[in-house]
Scaffold this active site. Structure first.
Site, mmCIF file in Angstrom:
data_model
loop_
_atom_site.group_PDB
_atom_site.id
_atom_site.type_symbol
_atom_site.label_atom_id
_atom_site.label_comp_id
_atom_site.label_asym_id
_atom_site.label_seq_id
_atom_site.Cartn_x
_atom_site.Cartn_y
_atom_site.Cartn_z
ATOM 1 N N SER A 142 1.184 30.504 -41.519
ATOM 2 C CA SER A 142 1.135 30.989 -40.131
ATOM 3 C C SER A 142 -0.001 31.992 -40.014
ATOM 4 O O SER A 142 -0.404 32.600 -41.020
ATOM 5 C CB SER A 142 2.453 31.683 -39.782
ATOM 6 N N TYR A 155 9.325 37.562 -41.834
ATOM 7 C CA TYR A 155 8.731 36.240 -41.575
ATOM 8 C C TYR A 155 7.294 36.221 -42.111
ATOM 9 O O TYR A 155 6.897 35.300 -42.839
ATOM 10 C CB TYR A 155 8.742 35.950 -40.062
HETATM 11 N N1 LIG Z 1 5.411 27.588 -33.091
HETATM 12 C C1 LIG Z 1 4.549 28.488 -33.474
HETATM 13 O O1 LIG Z 1 3.997 29.245 -32.644
HETATM 14 C C2 LIG Z 1 4.195 28.641 -34.929
HETATM 15 C C3 LIG Z 1 3.169 29.554 -35.266
HETATM 16 C C4 LIG Z 1 2.834 29.719 -36.605
HETATM 17 C C5 LIG Z 1 3.483 28.983 -37.590
HETATM 18 N N2 LIG Z 1 4.464 28.104 -37.237
HETATM 19 C C6 LIG Z 1 5.140 27.383 -38.320
HETATM 20 O O2 LIG Z 1 5.099 25.997 -38.038
HETATM 21 C C7 LIG Z 1 6.234 25.363 -38.626
HETATM 22 C C8 LIG Z 1 6.924 24.491 -37.580
HETATM 23 O O3 LIG Z 1 7.389 25.338 -36.561
HETATM 24 P P1 LIG Z 1 7.770 24.830 -35.092
HETATM 25 O O4 LIG Z 1 7.259 25.840 -34.157
HETATM 26 O O5 LIG Z 1 7.411 23.412 -34.929
HETATM 27 O O6 LIG Z 1 9.364 25.032 -35.152
HETATM 28 P P2 LIG Z 1 10.576 24.105 -34.633
HETATM 29 O O7 LIG Z 1 11.769 24.993 -34.644
HETATM 30 O O8 LIG Z 1 10.221 23.395 -33.393
HETATM 31 O O9 LIG Z 1 10.705 23.034 -35.821
HETATM 32 C C9 LIG Z 1 11.132 23.428 -37.109
HETATM 33 C C10 LIG Z 1 12.064 22.361 -37.650
HETATM 34 O O10 LIG Z 1 12.464 22.773 -38.973
HETATM 35 C C11 LIG Z 1 13.835 22.432 -39.129
HETATM 36 N N3 LIG Z 1 14.452 23.281 -40.157
HETATM 37 C C12 LIG Z 1 14.751 24.599 -40.077
HETATM 38 N N4 LIG Z 1 15.382 25.000 -41.178
HETATM 39 C C13 LIG Z 1 15.494 23.911 -41.985
HETATM 40 C C14 LIG Z 1 16.076 23.689 -43.264
HETATM 41 N N5 LIG Z 1 16.682 24.683 -43.926
HETATM 42 N N6 LIG Z 1 16.001 22.453 -43.790
HETATM 43 C C15 LIG Z 1 15.407 21.441 -43.123
HETATM 44 N N7 LIG Z 1 14.866 21.583 -41.897
HETATM 45 C C16 LIG Z 1 14.899 22.812 -41.339
HETATM 46 C C17 LIG Z 1 14.452 22.708 -37.754
HETATM 47 O O11 LIG Z 1 15.694 22.039 -37.603
HETATM 48 C C18 LIG Z 1 13.362 22.213 -36.825
HETATM 49 O O12 LIG Z 1 13.574 20.860 -36.479
HETATM 50 C C19 LIG Z 1 7.122 26.491 -39.162
HETATM 51 O O13 LIG Z 1 6.924 26.618 -40.553
HETATM 52 C C20 LIG Z 1 6.621 27.710 -38.443
HETATM 53 O O14 LIG Z 1 6.844 28.896 -39.162
HETATM 54 C C21 LIG Z 1 4.845 27.916 -35.940
#
Ligand SMILES: NC(=O)c1ccc[n+]([C@@H]2O[C@H](COP(=O)([O-])OP(=O)(O)OC[C@H]3O[C@@H](n4cnc5c(N)ncnc54)[C@H](O)[C@@H]3O)[C@@H](O)[C@H]2O)c1
Length: 274
Positions: A142, A155
């Site tokens: 991230s 985080y």
């Molecule tokens: N959305 C943002 O702004 C953002 C910014 C920086 C980094 N990220 C990173 O991108 C990645 C995806 O995030 P997103 O925004 O698409 O989130 P999201 O919540 O839309 O998707 C994450 C998915 O991971 C699954 N998940 C959570 N815990 C789990 C577990 N223990 N086992 C299996 N599956 C699990 C959830 O059920 C969900 O479907 C993450 O690692 C997040 O930290 C997101």
């Protein structure tokens, strides 16, 4: 690694960036193994893909359960005969509270999902990937993994750990057939807050929406497109979004000023604590 004709495993494939990675990879001719803790969400991804489960295998697995991840290796390989690449994308955020107010149960869950989950999947699949003609490991860190965001300190610590884990792995695997890429998304419009069980009061949510509007938050589809391009180019690091690219440069030039800039932004919008 060119993804066409490859088998790619994506964790967190039931929502947000992970779901769009699944759809993007399928559209480019890859077969996909989608893993998520949430089975109905995975089934929704399958329905949206318009493909059959011959091309998209669904596995409901909690990546914090190392035994379940161990079983996943055999099941995922059995599906298509092999796996060429893994994308460790599943992750959760923490409640928007300062470290002094964050309880250990929550801290442990964030570390378990973001760091141990990534570690378990990576270590479980690595021996198989080393036996492929070409393999690829992609870990989603991230922007918060290189820059401190107040109210997301644990985080950020997990995502900084994912960054170094991935970069260390890249060095260790340099003379092998396995490529390694670390991804730094900036703000992406997903349901990560709700999916992480984090509640925001109305005024925080409104302010967060305002930040999103002002920062022209990326769609998860665009984020997935940038990540897949990075995989196809065998990039070492992939900065997703202009915010991540800008802050990555800012942080390298003047880390303290960049941290202070983020702190001021968070204070301006009042979304640092519950
Ligand atoms: N959305 C943002 O702004 C953002 C910014 C920086 C980094 N990220 C990173 O991108 C990645 C995806 O995030 P997103 O925004 O698409 O989130 P999201 O919540 O839309 O998707 C994450 C998915 O991971 C699954 N998940 C959570 N815990 C789990 C577990 N223990 N086992 C299996 N599956 C699990 C959830 O059920 C969900 O479907 C993450 O690692 C997040 O930290 C997101």
């Amino acid at each position: 690694m060119k993804v066409k004709g490859k088998v790619v495993l994506v964790t967190g494939g039931g929502s947000g960036i992970g779901r769009e990675l699944v759809l993007n990879l399928l559209s480019k001719g890859a077969k996909v193994i989608a893993v998520d803790i949430n089975l109905p969400a995975l089934q929704e991804t399958l329905a949206l893909s318009g493909t059959s489960d011959a091309n998209l295998g669904l596995f409901a697995v909690d990546i914090t359960d190392s035994a379940a991840v161990g079983e996943l290796v055999g099941n995922a390989i059995e599906k298509n005969g092999y796996v060429d690449a893994i994308i460790n994308n599943a992750g959760i955020i923490q409640p928007f509270v300062d470290l002094k107010d964050l309880d250990y149960k929550t801290i442990k869950r964030v570390i378990d999902v973001n760091l141990y989950g990534t570690l378990f999947v990576t270590k479980a699949f690595l021996p198989h990937l080393l036996n492929r003609a070409e393999g690829h490991i992609v870990n989603v860190s991230s922007m918060g993994g290189f820059l401190p965001v107040p109210g997301q300190t644990v985080y950020g610590a997990t995502k900084a750990a994912v960054k170094l884990l991935t970069e260390g792995l890249h060095s260790e695997l340099q003379h092998t057939n396995v490529h390694v890429t670390v991804v730094f998304p900036g703000a992406v419009a997903t349901n990560i807050t709700a999916n992480s069980g984090v509640t925001m009061n109305m005024s925080m949510a409104q302010k967060s929406n305002q930040v999103s509007a002002e920062s022209k938050v990326l769609t998860p589809a665009k984020a997935a497109e940038i990540i897949v391009r990075g995989i196809e180019n065998n990039d070492y690091q992939v900065y997703v979004g202009s915010d991540s690219r800008f802050l990555g440069i800012f942080n390298r030039i003047s880390p303290k000023t960049a941290a202070s800039f983020i702190n001021k932004q968070m204070k301006k919008y009042g979304i640092t604590s519950q």
